[in-house]
Design a protein around this motif. Structure first.
Motif, mmCIF file in Angstrom:
data_model
loop_
_atom_site.group_PDB
_atom_site.id
_atom_site.type_symbol
_atom_site.label_atom_id
_atom_site.label_comp_id
_atom_site.label_asym_id
_atom_site.label_seq_id
_atom_site.Cartn_x
_atom_site.Cartn_y
_atom_site.Cartn_z
ATOM 1 N N ILE A 149 35.435 37.172 -29.647
ATOM 2 C CA ILE A 149 35.380 36.745 -30.961
ATOM 3 C C ILE A 149 35.415 37.901 -31.956
ATOM 4 N N ARG A 150 34.975 38.929 -31.605
ATOM 5 C CA ARG A 150 34.921 40.382 -32.425
ATOM 6 C C ARG A 150 36.286 40.636 -32.198
ATOM 7 N N MET A 176 48.093 40.345 -33.861
ATOM 8 C CA MET A 176 48.679 39.764 -32.831
ATOM 9 C C MET A 176 49.583 38.682 -32.987
ATOM 10 N N LYS A 177 50.455 38.638 -31.868
ATOM 11 C CA LYS A 177 51.701 37.623 -31.977
ATOM 12 C C LYS A 177 50.885 36.112 -31.984
ATOM 13 N N PRO A 178 51.568 35.363 -32.568
ATOM 14 C CA PRO A 178 50.935 33.919 -32.922
ATOM 15 C C PRO A 178 50.666 33.297 -31.558
ATOM 16 N N SER A 179 51.626 33.487 -30.463
ATOM 17 C CA SER A 179 51.146 32.882 -29.270
ATOM 18 C C SER A 179 50.124 33.624 -28.750
ATOM 19 N N GLU A 180 49.588 34.724 -28.593
ATOM 20 C CA GLU A 180 48.600 35.730 -28.161
ATOM 21 C C GLU A 180 47.166 35.198 -28.908
ATOM 22 N N GLN A 225 42.099 29.404 -27.773
ATOM 23 C CA GLN A 225 41.771 28.529 -26.988
ATOM 24 C C GLN A 225 40.898 29.002 -25.913
ATOM 25 N N GLU A 226 41.050 30.491 -25.479
ATOM 26 C CA GLU A 226 40.001 30.839 -24.530
ATOM 27 C C GLU A 226 38.614 30.901 -24.777
ATOM 28 N N VAL A 227 38.799 31.388 -26.249
ATOM 29 C CA VAL A 227 37.194 31.350 -26.915
ATOM 30 C C VAL A 227 36.547 30.287 -27.150
ATOM 31 N N ILE A 228 37.306 29.105 -27.345
ATOM 32 C CA ILE A 228 36.911 27.700 -27.448
ATOM 33 C C ILE A 228 36.173 27.341 -26.185
ATOM 34 N N GLN A 229 37.213 27.492 -25.029
ATOM 35 C CA GLN A 229 36.576 26.994 -23.999
ATOM 36 C C GLN A 229 35.518 27.642 -23.286
ATOM 37 N N GLN A 230 35.475 28.970 -23.672
ATOM 38 C CA GLN A 230 34.488 29.780 -23.143
ATOM 39 C C GLN A 230 33.129 29.348 -24.068
ATOM 40 N N ARG A 231 33.095 29.190 -25.120
ATOM 41 C CA ARG A 231 32.094 28.856 -26.123
ATOM 42 C C ARG A 231 31.663 27.549 -25.595
ATOM 43 N N GLU A 232 32.543 26.400 -25.279
ATOM 44 C CA GLU A 232 32.118 25.129 -24.924
ATOM 45 C C GLU A 232 31.313 25.517 -23.366
ATOM 46 N N SER A 233 31.958 26.061 -22.443
ATOM 47 C CA SER A 233 31.268 26.391 -21.047
ATOM 48 C C SER A 233 29.650 26.880 -21.507
ATOM 49 N N PHE A 234 29.654 27.963 -22.314
ATOM 50 C CA PHE A 234 28.559 28.611 -22.487
ATOM 51 C C PHE A 234 27.581 27.608 -23.089
ATOM 52 N N SER A 235 27.930 26.978 -24.115
ATOM 53 C CA SER A 235 27.032 26.008 -24.663
ATOM 54 C C SER A 235 26.611 25.002 -23.389
ATOM 55 N N ASN A 236 27.215 24.519 -22.829
ATOM 56 C CA ASN A 236 27.116 23.354 -21.721
ATOM 57 C C ASN A 236 25.936 24.140 -20.824
ATOM 58 N N LYS A 237 26.071 25.348 -20.257
ATOM 59 C CA LYS A 237 25.194 26.199 -19.475
ATOM 60 C C LYS A 237 23.969 26.218 -19.984
ATOM 61 N N VAL A 238 23.891 26.563 -21.226
ATOM 62 C CA VAL A 238 22.714 26.995 -22.034
ATOM 63 C C VAL A 238 21.909 25.514 -22.359
ATOM 64 N N GLN A 239 22.541 24.325 -22.448
ATOM 65 C CA GLN A 239 21.957 23.260 -22.431
ATOM 66 C C GLN A 239 21.134 22.566 -21.317
ATOM 67 N N VAL A 240 21.878 22.756 -20.094
ATOM 68 C CA VAL A 240 21.429 22.536 -18.821
ATOM 69 C C VAL A 240 20.418 23.451 -18.460
ATOM 70 N N PHE A 241 20.732 24.746 -18.687
ATOM 71 C CA PHE A 241 19.500 25.758 -18.509
ATOM 72 C C PHE A 241 18.188 25.538 -19.220
ATOM 73 N N ASP A 242 18.284 24.977 -20.599
ATOM 74 C CA ASP A 242 17.111 24.690 -21.422
ATOM 75 C C ASP A 242 16.485 23.620 -20.898
ATOM 76 N N GLN A 243 17.246 22.485 -20.319
ATOM 77 C CA GLN A 243 16.883 21.239 -20.054
ATOM 78 C C GLN A 243 15.652 21.573 -18.519
ATOM 79 N N ASP A 244 16.326 22.554 -17.525
ATOM 80 C CA ASP A 244 15.597 22.830 -16.499
ATOM 81 C C ASP A 244 14.449 23.410 -16.752
ATOM 82 N N ASN A 245 14.598 24.400 -17.451
ATOM 83 C CA ASN A 245 13.492 25.395 -17.931
ATOM 84 C C ASN A 245 12.447 24.711 -18.424
ATOM 85 N N ARG A 246 12.709 23.847 -19.473
ATOM 86 C CA ARG A 246 11.772 22.859 -19.917
ATOM 87 C C ARG A 246 11.098 21.926 -18.940
#
Length: 165
Positions: free
Chosen positions: A70-71, A80-84, A90-111
């Motif tokens: 993100i930084r 950057m070139k527009p395509s880059e 898109q990579e950041v968005i996918q990684q953010r969603e993956s991270f968010s899902n893993k955090v949510q599952v982790f929190d549920q399991d931990n709780r």
């Protein structure tokens, strides 16, 4: 009519005696105090920390990687070139969603695991309360946090704590 007053007075006397006798069979226990003082609580917390340590480390690494991207996107996105840039966004968005899902599952399991461990300890405390109440002849035992006042002589917290430890 006199007989009615005698019967009513006698009934009132009997009910007062029954209440007085019942009050001798009531005790209180401070469940939260016992829970806080148990060494098993700290051991349980350490056990859970060890159990989730690997997943915590993985999530921290994912978070660091995501923040770095993100930084970089914020810093270099305009050059950057527009395509880059689109690809990186898109990579950041996918990684953010993956991270968010893993955090949510982790929190549920931990709780869930924290609740399981807490319930095990509370069950031990509850069994000790029942055992002490039976042995000392109490009919009712209230949690001290639910009562405004009780005489110290009716508090069985120390007995229960000794029993549980």
């Amino acid at each position: 009519m006199k007989q009615f007053f005698y019967i009513a007075g006698f009934s009132l006397f009997l009910s007062t005696c029954a209440i007085a006798e019942a009050s001798d069979k009531i005790a209180v226990v401070n469940m939260s105090s016992i829970f806080q003082q148990l060494p098993e609580r700290a051991a349980s917390a350490q056990k859970l920390e060890n159990e989730f340590k690997e997943r915590t480390t993985e999530l921290q690494g994912m978070e660091h990687d995501l923040q770095t991207k993100i930084r970089r996107l914020q810093r270099d996105g305009f050059t950057m070139k527009p395509s880059e840039r689109i690809s990186m966004e898109q990579e950041v968005i996918q990684q953010r969603e993956s991270f968010s899902n893993k955090v949510q599952v982790f929190d549920q399991d931990n709780r869930r695991r924290q609740i399981e461990e807490r319930n095990k300890i509370l069950e031990r405390i509850q069994n000790a309360v029942k055992k002490i109440a039976r042995s000392q002849g109490y009919d009712i035992v209230f949690d001290q946090n639910a009562i405004a006042y009780v005489a110290q002589s009716k508090d069985i917290t120390d007995d229960v704590l000794k029993q549980v430890q």
